[in-house]
Write an enzyme that holds these catalytic residues in place. Structure first.
Site, PDB file in Angstrom:
ATOM      1  N   HIS A  12       3.809 -12.612 -15.853  1.00  0.00           N
ATOM      2  CA  HIS A  12       3.517 -13.013 -17.142  1.00  0.00           C
ATOM      3  C   HIS A  12       4.041 -11.895 -18.190  1.00  0.00           C
ATOM      4  O   HIS A  12       3.332 -11.658 -19.178  1.00  0.00           O
ATOM      5  CB  HIS A  12       1.913 -13.263 -17.482  1.00  0.00           C
ATOM      6  N   HIS A  59      -5.712  -8.450 -21.423  1.00  0.00           N
ATOM      7  CA  HIS A  59      -5.074  -7.157 -21.849  1.00  0.00           C
ATOM      8  C   HIS A  59      -5.619  -6.641 -22.969  1.00  0.00           C
ATOM      9  O   HIS A  59      -4.803  -5.995 -24.041  1.00  0.00           O
ATOM     10  CB  HIS A  59      -3.569  -7.663 -22.173  1.00  0.00           C
ATOM     11  N   GLU A 239      -2.581  -6.940  -9.978  1.00  0.00           N
ATOM     12  CA  GLU A 239      -2.616  -8.111 -10.708  1.00  0.00           C
ATOM     13  C   GLU A 239      -2.226  -9.121  -9.563  1.00  0.00           C
ATOM     14  O   GLU A 239      -2.675 -10.540  -9.752  1.00  0.00           O
ATOM     15  CB  GLU A 239      -1.589  -8.598 -11.836  1.00  0.00           C
TER      16      GLU A 239
END
Length: 282
Positions: A12, A59, A239
């Site tokens: 991403h 984030h 992640e």
């Protein structure tokens, strides 16, 4: 009961959004990445999922270093995208699947996972980019349930804990009293580190072994401690926990097997190894 049809994993990186906005999909730098998606587009057109449960990491839009839940689940009717300044300027809000959200939350609490329930939640590139990549024409034909896993601030959840968490999410979906078809998305990774003396670190061998394990030995990564995984994948490469949760969710419900629909791996994009994987449940 709801039907689990499969799982999707994708990187991403915010720069992907910038490339989409500027129409750079055929640029030599970007083409090997974007060329990985047409087989998945065809699979999605054939399968027609109704709901996407998205495992991702926030984030800083909702949680920062002073307040960081280990696990959080969205339970909102819609999720507004907030651009961080280098991606796609604006996207339509994502439609929530509130009934499934509460099904997941209640089941997780029953399974002794202490989750943060979010009846309002902003979403960043970790949620919006996968959907834009999977449905490039926009007007997403799915509702979503965002499931956030802390991969930012230590202490991080252990890999085996994340696997158990993903399995519990899958159990909740499988038991959902609905005729809808559900797919899981893993958003993030693969190996990369954006700061410090190891900035630019990429571990191709580990990435490929990890992607293969999701097909053949889904609990393989749980043998490693969090610190070992950070060492092998980089600070942000952790992640991959989202991918582990996605795969674990596929172990729930009818059918124990998965088959690979398509995969792609490409480096480098913004100092990151990009992974793409689609698994169909049978």
């Amino acid at each position: 009961m709801a039907k689990i049809i499969g799982g999707l994993g994708t990187s991403h990186i915010p720069a992907i959004g910038g490339a989409i906005h500027k129409g750079l999909q055929q640029d030599p730098y970007w083409k090997p990445f974007f060329d990985g998606f047409p087989p998945i587009h065809e699979w999605l057109k054939a399968q027609k999922p109704d709901v996407m449960v998205i495992f991702y990491n926030d984030h800083g839009l909702n949680f920062f270093l002073d307040k960081m839940p280990t696990f959080a689940v969205g339970a909102a009717p819609q999720y507004v995208n907030s651009d961080e300044g280098w991606g796609i300027p604006s996207l339509e809000p994502l439609k929530g699947e509130v009934d499934l959200s509460w099904q997941i939350i209640n089941h997780l609490v029953d399974k002794e996972f202490d989750v943060t329930t979010c009846q309002e939640l902003l979403v960043d590139h970790a949620c919006s980019l996968p959907l834009k990549l999977f449905y490039p024409e926009g007007n997403y034909p799915v509702t979503v349930v965002p499931v956030c896993i802390n991969t930012v601030q230590f202490p991080l959840p252990k890999a085996h804990r994340v696997y158990a968490f993903g399995r519990a999410v899958g159990e909740a979906v499988a038991a959902w009293d609905s005729s809808k078809k559900v797919a899981f998305i893993a958003s993030g990774g693969l190996s990369h580190q954006l700061e410090g003396t190891r900035a630019g670190f990429i571990n191709k061998d580990f990435d490929l072994n990890f992607m293969e394990s999701l097909l053949t030995n889904p609990e393989w990564a749980t043998q490693f401690s969090i610190h070992e995984l950070v060492e092998k994948t980089g600070t942000q490469g952790i992640e991959l926990l989202a991918w582990l949760a996605m795969r674990a969710a596929l172990a729930a419900g009818e059918g124990a097997g998965v088959r690979k629909v398509h995969s792609n791996y490409h480096i480098p994009i913004s100092n990151t190894a990009t992974g793409l994987l689609a698994l169909e449940k049978f």
